[in-house]
Write a protein that holds these residues in place. Structure first.
Motif, mmCIF file in Angstrom:
data_model
loop_
_atom_site.group_PDB
_atom_site.id
_atom_site.type_symbol
_atom_site.label_atom_id
_atom_site.label_comp_id
_atom_site.label_asym_id
_atom_site.label_seq_id
_atom_site.Cartn_x
_atom_site.Cartn_y
_atom_site.Cartn_z
ATOM 1 N N SER A 34 0.836 -1.207 0.000
ATOM 2 C CA SER A 34 0.000 0.000 0.000
ATOM 3 C C SER A 34 0.873 1.260 0.000
ATOM 4 O O SER A 34 0.573 2.238 -0.706
ATOM 5 C CB SER A 34 -0.923 -0.012 1.211
ATOM 6 N N ALA A 35 1.947 1.240 0.773
ATOM 7 C CA ALA A 35 2.863 2.391 0.808
ATOM 8 C C ALA A 35 3.528 2.601 -0.546
ATOM 9 O O ALA A 35 3.694 3.743 -0.992
ATOM 10 C CB ALA A 35 3.920 2.179 1.891
ATOM 11 N N ILE A 36 3.878 1.519 -1.222
ATOM 12 C CA ILE A 36 4.489 1.621 -2.559
ATOM 13 C C ILE A 36 3.487 2.217 -3.546
ATOM 14 O O ILE A 36 3.826 3.107 -4.336
ATOM 15 C CB ILE A 36 4.972 0.232 -3.038
ATOM 16 N N GLN A 37 2.254 1.737 -3.506
ATOM 17 C CA GLN A 37 1.224 2.262 -4.403
ATOM 18 C C GLN A 37 1.005 3.754 -4.168
ATOM 19 O O GLN A 37 0.864 4.532 -5.115
ATOM 20 C CB GLN A 37 -0.083 1.496 -4.228
ATOM 21 N N SER A 38 0.995 4.146 -2.919
ATOM 22 C CA SER A 38 0.817 5.558 -2.576
ATOM 23 C C SER A 38 1.990 6.395 -3.101
ATOM 24 O O SER A 38 1.783 7.489 -3.651
ATOM 25 C CB SER A 38 0.688 5.699 -1.068
ATOM 26 N N ALA A 39 3.192 5.880 -2.955
ATOM 27 C CA ALA A 39 4.370 6.600 -3.442
ATOM 28 C C ALA A 39 4.341 6.730 -4.963
ATOM 29 O O ALA A 39 4.659 7.793 -5.523
ATOM 30 C CB ALA A 39 5.648 5.890 -2.982
ATOM 31 N N LEU A 40 3.958 5.673 -5.653
ATOM 32 C CA LEU A 40 3.863 5.729 -7.121
ATOM 33 C C LEU A 40 2.771 6.706 -7.562
ATOM 34 O O LEU A 40 2.953 7.455 -8.526
ATOM 35 C CB LEU A 40 3.587 4.340 -7.696
ATOM 36 N N LYS A 41 1.652 6.700 -6.857
ATOM 37 C CA LYS A 41 0.569 7.642 -7.194
ATOM 38 C C LYS A 41 1.056 9.082 -7.027
ATOM 39 O O LYS A 41 0.764 9.952 -7.846
ATOM 40 C CB LYS A 41 -0.655 7.381 -6.322
ATOM 41 N N SER A 42 1.837 9.335 -5.984
ATOM 42 C CA SER A 42 2.382 10.669 -5.753
ATOM 43 C C SER A 42 3.306 11.091 -6.895
ATOM 44 O O SER A 42 3.232 12.228 -7.378
ATOM 45 C CB SER A 42 3.138 10.687 -4.417
ATOM 46 N N VAL A 43 4.147 10.175 -7.344
ATOM 47 C CA VAL A 43 5.022 10.474 -8.483
ATOM 48 C C VAL A 43 4.175 10.748 -9.726
ATOM 49 O O VAL A 43 4.411 11.712 -10.458
ATOM 50 C CB VAL A 43 6.026 9.321 -8.738
ATOM 51 N N SER A 44 3.166 9.915 -9.954
ATOM 52 C CA SER A 44 2.287 10.089 -11.115
ATOM 53 C C SER A 44 1.594 11.443 -11.109
ATOM 54 O O SER A 44 1.538 12.131 -12.141
ATOM 55 C CB SER A 44 1.210 8.991 -11.141
ATOM 56 N N LEU A 45 1.075 11.831 -9.957
ATOM 57 C CA LEU A 45 0.379 13.120 -9.865
ATOM 58 C C LEU A 45 1.341 14.286 -10.087
ATOM 59 O O LEU A 45 0.986 15.281 -10.728
ATOM 60 C CB LEU A 45 -0.330 13.249 -8.519
ATOM 61 N N GLY A 46 2.559 14.160 -9.583
ATOM 62 C CA GLY A 46 3.566 15.194 -9.813
ATOM 63 C C GLY A 46 3.898 15.323 -11.288
ATOM 64 O O GLY A 46 3.987 16.433 -11.825
ATOM 65 N N LEU A 47 4.063 14.193 -11.955
ATOM 66 C CA LEU A 47 4.359 14.217 -13.394
ATOM 67 C C LEU A 47 3.183 14.791 -14.188
ATOM 68 O O LEU A 47 3.385 15.541 -15.147
ATOM 69 C CB LEU A 47 4.707 12.812 -13.887
ATOM 70 N N MET A 48 1.959 14.465 -13.771
ATOM 71 C CA MET A 48 0.781 15.014 -14.461
ATOM 72 C C MET A 48 0.731 16.526 -14.293
ATOM 73 O O MET A 48 0.466 17.258 -15.249
ATOM 74 C CB MET A 48 -0.499 14.372 -13.911
ATOM 75 N N GLU A 49 1.018 16.998 -13.093
ATOM 76 C CA GLU A 49 1.043 18.441 -12.851
ATOM 77 C C GLU A 49 2.099 19.116 -13.733
ATOM 78 O O GLU A 49 1.861 20.165 -14.326
ATOM 79 C CB GLU A 49 1.326 18.707 -11.378
ATOM 80 N N GLU A 50 3.259 18.486 -13.826
ATOM 81 C CA GLU A 50 4.334 19.028 -14.673
ATOM 82 C C GLU A 50 3.903 19.029 -16.140
ATOM 83 O O GLU A 50 4.173 19.979 -16.883
ATOM 84 C CB GLU A 50 5.616 18.203 -14.510
ATOM 85 N N HIS A 51 3.236 17.957 -16.571
ATOM 86 C CA HIS A 51 2.788 17.866 -17.966
ATOM 87 C C HIS A 51 1.790 18.980 -18.297
ATOM 88 O O HIS A 51 1.909 19.645 -19.321
ATOM 89 C CB HIS A 51 2.160 16.493 -18.230
ATOM 90 N N LEU A 52 0.843 19.173 -17.404
ATOM 91 C CA LEU A 52 -0.157 20.215 -17.645
ATOM 92 C C LEU A 52 0.473 21.606 -17.628
ATOM 93 O O LEU A 52 0.141 22.452 -18.470
ATOM 94 C CB LEU A 52 -1.270 20.137 -16.594
ATOM 95 N N GLY A 53 1.372 21.830 -16.688
ATOM 96 C CA GLY A 53 1.979 23.153 -16.545
ATOM 97 C C GLY A 53 3.044 23.468 -17.578
ATOM 98 O O GLY A 53 3.422 24.627 -17.758
ATOM 99 N N HIS A 54 3.531 22.458 -18.273
ATOM 100 C CA HIS A 54 4.596 22.692 -19.258
ATOM 101 C C HIS A 54 4.118 22.329 -20.666
ATOM 102 O O HIS A 54 3.930 23.205 -21.501
ATOM 103 C CB HIS A 54 5.841 21.873 -18.878
ATOM 104 N N CYS A 55 3.907 21.059 -20.910
ATOM 105 C CA CYS A 55 3.589 20.589 -22.263
ATOM 106 C C CYS A 55 2.249 21.117 -22.766
ATOM 107 O O CYS A 55 2.164 21.661 -23.880
ATOM 108 C CB CYS A 55 3.599 19.060 -22.297
ATOM 109 N N VAL A 56 1.213 20.963 -21.946
ATOM 110 C CA VAL A 56 -0.108 21.426 -22.376
ATOM 111 C C VAL A 56 -0.130 22.947 -22.464
ATOM 112 O O VAL A 56 -0.665 23.520 -23.420
ATOM 113 C CB VAL A 56 -1.215 20.887 -21.445
ATOM 114 N N LYS A 57 0.470 23.597 -21.495
ATOM 115 C CA LYS A 57 0.525 25.065 -21.509
ATOM 116 C C LYS A 57 1.202 25.572 -22.784
ATOM 117 O O LYS A 57 0.703 26.490 -23.439
ATOM 118 C CB LYS A 57 1.274 25.570 -20.283
ATOM 119 N N HIS A 58 2.339 24.958 -23.150
ATOM 120 C CA HIS A 58 3.030 25.388 -24.364
ATOM 121 C C HIS A 58 2.200 25.114 -25.616
ATOM 122 O O HIS A 58 2.209 25.918 -26.553
ATOM 123 C CB HIS A 58 4.402 24.730 -24.465
ATOM 124 N N ALA A 59 1.469 24.011 -25.639
ATOM 125 C CA ALA A 59 0.609 23.705 -26.785
ATOM 126 C C ALA A 59 -0.513 24.731 -26.903
ATOM 127 O O ALA A 59 -0.859 25.162 -28.004
ATOM 128 C CB ALA A 59 0.043 22.298 -26.658
#
Length: 105
Positions: A50-75
């Motif tokens: 469960s702790a591993i899943q939570s850590a992976l979800k946190s990484v995923s959400l961080g990457l999604m935030e970065e994608h929206l704030g960089h890649c999508v914003k630039h598009a």
């Protein structure tokens, strides 16, 4: 962009932090493997998973935030400047699909 240049991604400036977090998660997974080898109590193994899943979800959400704030914003900015929304539409569809995958998991 020349062949020797690496494209900048939304997470590029935080790449080292993501690498550290993933190494930590990798260690947790090895720990669970060790727990299984040692016949550790089931609930303790499940707690670590469960702790591993939570850590992976946190990484995923961080990457999604970065994608929206960089890649999508630039598009969006490029679509505004050029009047051609096709790249923006593709990036938004890509982001929607990624969010759907995250929500399912």
């Amino acid at each position: 962009m020349s062949a020797s240049e690496t494209p900048t991604r939304g997470y590029t400036q935080d790449k080292a932090a993501y690498a550290r977090r993933l190494k930590r998660i990798e260690g947790q997974v090895r720990g669970v493997q060790r727990m299984i080898d040692e016949d550790t109590y089931c609930i303790d193994v499940l707690t670590q998973i469960s702790a591993i899943q939570s850590a992976l979800k946190s990484v995923s959400l961080g990457l999604m935030e970065e994608h929206l704030g960089h890649c999508v914003k630039h598009a969006v900015e490029a679509a505004h400047d050029s009047g051609d929304p096709s790249d923006m539409d593709a990036k938004l569809a890509e982001a929607n699909a990624a969010i759907a995958r995250l929500v399912k998991s």
